[in-house]
Design a protein around this motif. Structure first.
Motif, short mmCIF file in Angstrom:
data_model
loop_
_atom_site.label_atom_id
_atom_site.label_comp_id
_atom_site.label_asym_id
_atom_site.label_seq_id
_atom_site.Cartn_x
_atom_site.Cartn_y
_atom_site.Cartn_z
N GLU A 291 0.83 -1.21 0.00
CA GLU A 291 0.00 0.00 0.00
C GLU A 291 0.86 1.26 0.00
OE1 GLU A 291 -3.32 0.58 -0.29
OE2 GLU A 291 -3.25 -1.53 -0.89
N THR A 292 1.98 1.19 0.74
CA THR A 292 2.92 2.32 0.78
C THR A 292 3.48 2.57 -0.62
OG1 THR A 292 3.52 1.71 3.02
CG2 THR A 292 5.05 3.15 1.85
N ALA A 293 3.92 1.49 -1.25
CA ALA A 293 4.52 1.61 -2.58
C ALA A 293 3.50 2.17 -3.57
CB ALA A 293 5.03 0.25 -3.04
N LYS A 294 2.27 1.71 -3.46
CA LYS A 294 1.23 2.13 -4.38
C LYS A 294 0.95 3.64 -4.21
CE LYS A 294 -3.50 0.88 -5.67
NZ LYS A 294 -4.69 0.12 -5.28
N LEU A 295 0.87 4.06 -2.96
CA LEU A 295 0.59 5.47 -2.70
C LEU A 295 1.72 6.35 -3.23
CD1 LEU A 295 -1.04 6.83 0.49
CD2 LEU A 295 0.76 8.13 -0.66
N VAL A 296 2.94 5.93 -2.93
CA VAL A 296 4.10 6.72 -3.38
C VAL A 296 4.13 6.77 -4.91
CG1 VAL A 296 6.62 6.66 -3.56
CG2 VAL A 296 5.52 6.40 -1.33
N ALA A 297 3.92 5.61 -5.53
CA ALA A 297 4.02 5.54 -6.99
C ALA A 297 2.94 6.35 -7.69
CB ALA A 297 3.97 4.08 -7.45
N ALA A 298 1.85 6.60 -6.99
CA ALA A 298 0.80 7.45 -7.57
C ALA A 298 1.25 8.90 -7.64
CB ALA A 298 -0.49 7.33 -6.76
N HIS A 299 2.22 9.26 -6.77
CA HIS A 299 2.69 10.64 -6.73
C HIS A 299 3.97 10.84 -7.53
CE1 HIS A 299 0.21 12.54 -3.45
NE2 HIS A 299 -0.12 11.28 -3.32
N LYS A 300 4.83 9.84 -7.49
CA LYS A 300 6.17 10.04 -8.05
C LYS A 300 6.72 8.71 -8.54
CE LYS A 300 6.95 13.56 -7.78
NZ LYS A 300 7.50 14.69 -7.04
N ALA B 207 8.61 -5.28 -8.73
CA ALA B 207 9.83 -5.83 -8.14
C ALA B 207 9.62 -6.08 -6.65
CB ALA B 207 11.00 -4.87 -8.36
N LEU B 208 8.95 -5.15 -5.99
CA LEU B 208 8.65 -5.32 -4.56
C LEU B 208 7.71 -6.51 -4.33
CD1 LEU B 208 8.02 -1.76 -3.12
CD2 LEU B 208 9.65 -3.45 -2.26
N ALA B 209 6.60 -6.52 -5.07
CA ALA B 209 5.59 -7.56 -4.86
C ALA B 209 6.19 -8.95 -5.13
CB ALA B 209 4.39 -7.31 -5.77
N THR B 210 7.07 -9.03 -6.11
CA THR B 210 7.65 -10.32 -6.49
C THR B 210 8.62 -10.83 -5.43
OG1 THR B 210 7.45 -9.70 -8.81
CG2 THR B 210 8.93 -11.54 -8.31
N THR B 211 9.37 -9.92 -4.82
CA THR B 211 10.44 -10.37 -3.94
C THR B 211 10.04 -10.39 -2.47
OG1 THR B 211 11.27 -8.09 -3.86
CG2 THR B 211 12.24 -9.55 -5.50
N GLN B 212 8.86 -9.84 -2.16
CA GLN B 212 8.41 -9.84 -0.76
C GLN B 212 7.88 -11.18 -0.32
OE1 GLN B 212 5.41 -6.83 -0.39
NE2 GLN B 212 6.93 -5.21 -0.10
N ASP B 213 7.51 -11.99 -1.27
CA ASP B 213 6.86 -13.26 -0.96
C ASP B 213 7.68 -14.36 -1.63
OD1 ASP B 213 5.20 -15.59 -1.36
OD2 ASP B 213 3.50 -14.36 -0.70
N ARG B 214 8.26 -15.24 -0.79
CA ARG B 214 9.15 -16.25 -1.34
C ARG B 214 8.47 -17.16 -2.35
NH1 ARG B 214 13.81 -16.39 1.74
NH2 ARG B 214 13.61 -15.63 3.88
#
Lengths: 360, 360
Positions: free
Chosen positions: B85-94, B102-109
């Protein structure tokens, strides 16, 4: 002078001055686990960007200076024109390295040259000039051509004029602009070199290889290591730097600028001036030496062992002046070019905006 | 995803996370003329000491995140557990680099291993484990010994246990602690290696020499370059990293950890895990390579050309864990040892307090 124990990681270094030198000191202090507190009047000071703490205040703001000095474990400075009163106030609260004497000696060209001559070191002939009578005496003693310099606040050639052959006393007096001055014999040098050296709190001393410096319009254009200098001349230049720091009980990095002169007895050096701080002609050490001058300065003032000054290859450091910094993209793409930008706003002509170092 | 123009000097990089990786990113950004804004919940975050701007706020503080993202020109992160959710919010701004995928893929083994297998890359056999039935199936498919890992929030061996030969299904289920997990075949590796590589915004790719890593108690102890690996195996490892970053449309530095395995067909690599960030096994590049991984990451996310990854010699990077950092004075006095302390407070056992790099 306040007593200072050797620092430990987590301690704070106070830096008077917020320019690129303070910035590079802060960048070198962090990997050693030290925090930096920068004191500078300009809220846009480049060093603030990488400092743990910032004080925006004037150098004569006694309350701000006292708070600053009390918040850190040791204080240093990145420019030699720290007012004497400022240094005195800070030193009453916290150890100041280099000490007040180093500042007082190097802020005034007449005091500096007298100090060097009294140490028996080679300087150009010089004489104090305060008025028409002393100008007449100075021209008689020093001769022409000579260089007339303001005693204080000169850098990058500011406050210097050439007194040519045939120029009259009245014309020379007019060039003083009413400022106390010093007249120095013009030195017909083959090259300009510098010694970047450090002295630790325990008196340990380490010098880098001699640097050859090229200037344009009195501003450093580039530094080159190794310098074209005979080993015995290099040794004498380093011995001069050692004598200076020992006489001043100096702690920190020092820059000693010298003229390299060819004479009937061969190559020799003449001291031009002393900078009681890290020095533009030492920027090459970031990539070009085992320990950068900035880390070396931090080690010295921290009371820590000095690092190795070994040179890593053939090094050229080139200043990026004014609009030259606009070449950043091209420099980023050049293999082996290490770019340093200082985070300054406006690229005014001649302003030091950054530098680039190439090691072969 | 917000569009981002290439940065220019004076621009600001936002970093989510305030640990030593963010600190070293900020230290690398400054010489390139870039300012860093660090966002982290802990007011004592080490990266704050060298950042131009700081935000102390929780990763789910939407107002603070929006202000942060609006204040910078590009956002990156220094740890892979940035909440989606943090990444999504940030990416909506910048623009966010590396991207949300890359985050979603590597956060979950499980997602990560599935991604790798679907790319045709060598992974250990693995299976998802959610309950007793899937554990029974997984043990049947994967065999024993195997490694049972939580799907999320594992690092430095946390959330990993070995399922030995003969261990029963119920015992294995008990070890899950009710967390969604993945069972991976134990790989009898000869060595652990990593690829530190970077991909620029234009798809340009550069990898450093393969790193050999030694672990103690699942924590990185030391990294060694060059690694004892055949050139063709090294090439295949780098080709794996390239395939991964291209599949993810990745921008920035990535760390790919691999097992080096001896088999009947000779030496080969098996992918262990991916870190979508600068990596501990890349710290050697600060002194040991022409461009540090931190500068390389900044170049990539800025939309600038990547730097040279040339290795400068034989390099050993050793982590300073817990009280080992108390050896700082001895390390400062060792010629050729480059000390890095992270400015952390308490040296808890196993905590990464700093590192030291030696280049021969």
């Amino acid at each position: 002078m306040a007593v200072a124990l050797p620092l430990t990681p987590g301690c704070r270094i106070g830096v008077l001055g917020g320019g690129q030198l303070g910035r590079m000191i802060a960048l070198a202090a962090a990997p050693l686990g030290l925090k930096t507190h920068v004191f500078a009047p300009d809220p846009n000071s480049p060093a603030f960007d990488v400092a743990a703490e910032r004080t925006v205040a004037a150098y004569d703001d006694e309350a701000a200076l006292a708070l600053f000095a009390d918040s850190v474990d040791v204080v240093t400075y990145e420019f030699e024109n720290v007012p004497a009163e400022t240094a005195k106030l800070v030193a009453a609260h916290k150890a100041l390295f280099p000490n007040e004497r180093a500042l007082a000696t190097t802020q005034d060209r007449l005091v500096e040259k007298t100090f060097l001559r009294d140490l028996g070191l080679p300087t150009p002939n010089f004489a104090a000039v305060d008025d028409r009578a002393s100008m007449a005496a100075a021209l008689g003693a020093v001769g022409r051509p000579a260089v007339l310099k303001t005693r204080r606040f000169g850098y990058d050639g500011k406050g210097q004029v050439l007194v040519r052959e045939g120029l009259g006393i009245d014309q020379a007096v007019a060039m003083m602009g009413g400022q106390p001055a010093i007249l120095e014999a013009f030195v017909p040098f083959r090259a300009e070199v510098s010694v970047i050296a450090a002295r630790g709190r325990g008196g340990d001393f380490a010098a880098y290889d001699i640097v050859e410096n090229r200037h344009e319009n009195h501003i450093l254009r580039s530094s080159h290591v190794p310098a074209a200098i005979k080993p015995e001349t290099a040794a004498s230049a380093i011995a001069i730097a050692k004598k200076i720091v020992e006489a001043l009980d100096y702690v920190g990095v020092i820059g000693v600028e010298l003229f390299l002169v060819d004479g009937p007895a061969g190559e020799r050096v003449v001291v031009n001036e002393i900078a009681p701080r890290v020095h533009n002609s030492g920027h090459w050490t970031i990539e070009g030496a085992a320990t950068s001058q900035f880390e070396q300065h931090v080690r010295a003032i921290a009371g820590w062992p000095l690092g190795s000054t070994r040179t890593r290859g053939e090094v050229v450091m080139t200043n990026l002046l004014g609009a030259e910094a606009n070449r950043w993209r091209e420099l980023l793409a050049e293999p082996g070019a290490a770019l340093h930008l200082y985070g300054k706003g406006e690229p005014a002509p001649g302003r030091k905006m950054g530098h680039v170092t190439r090691v072969k």
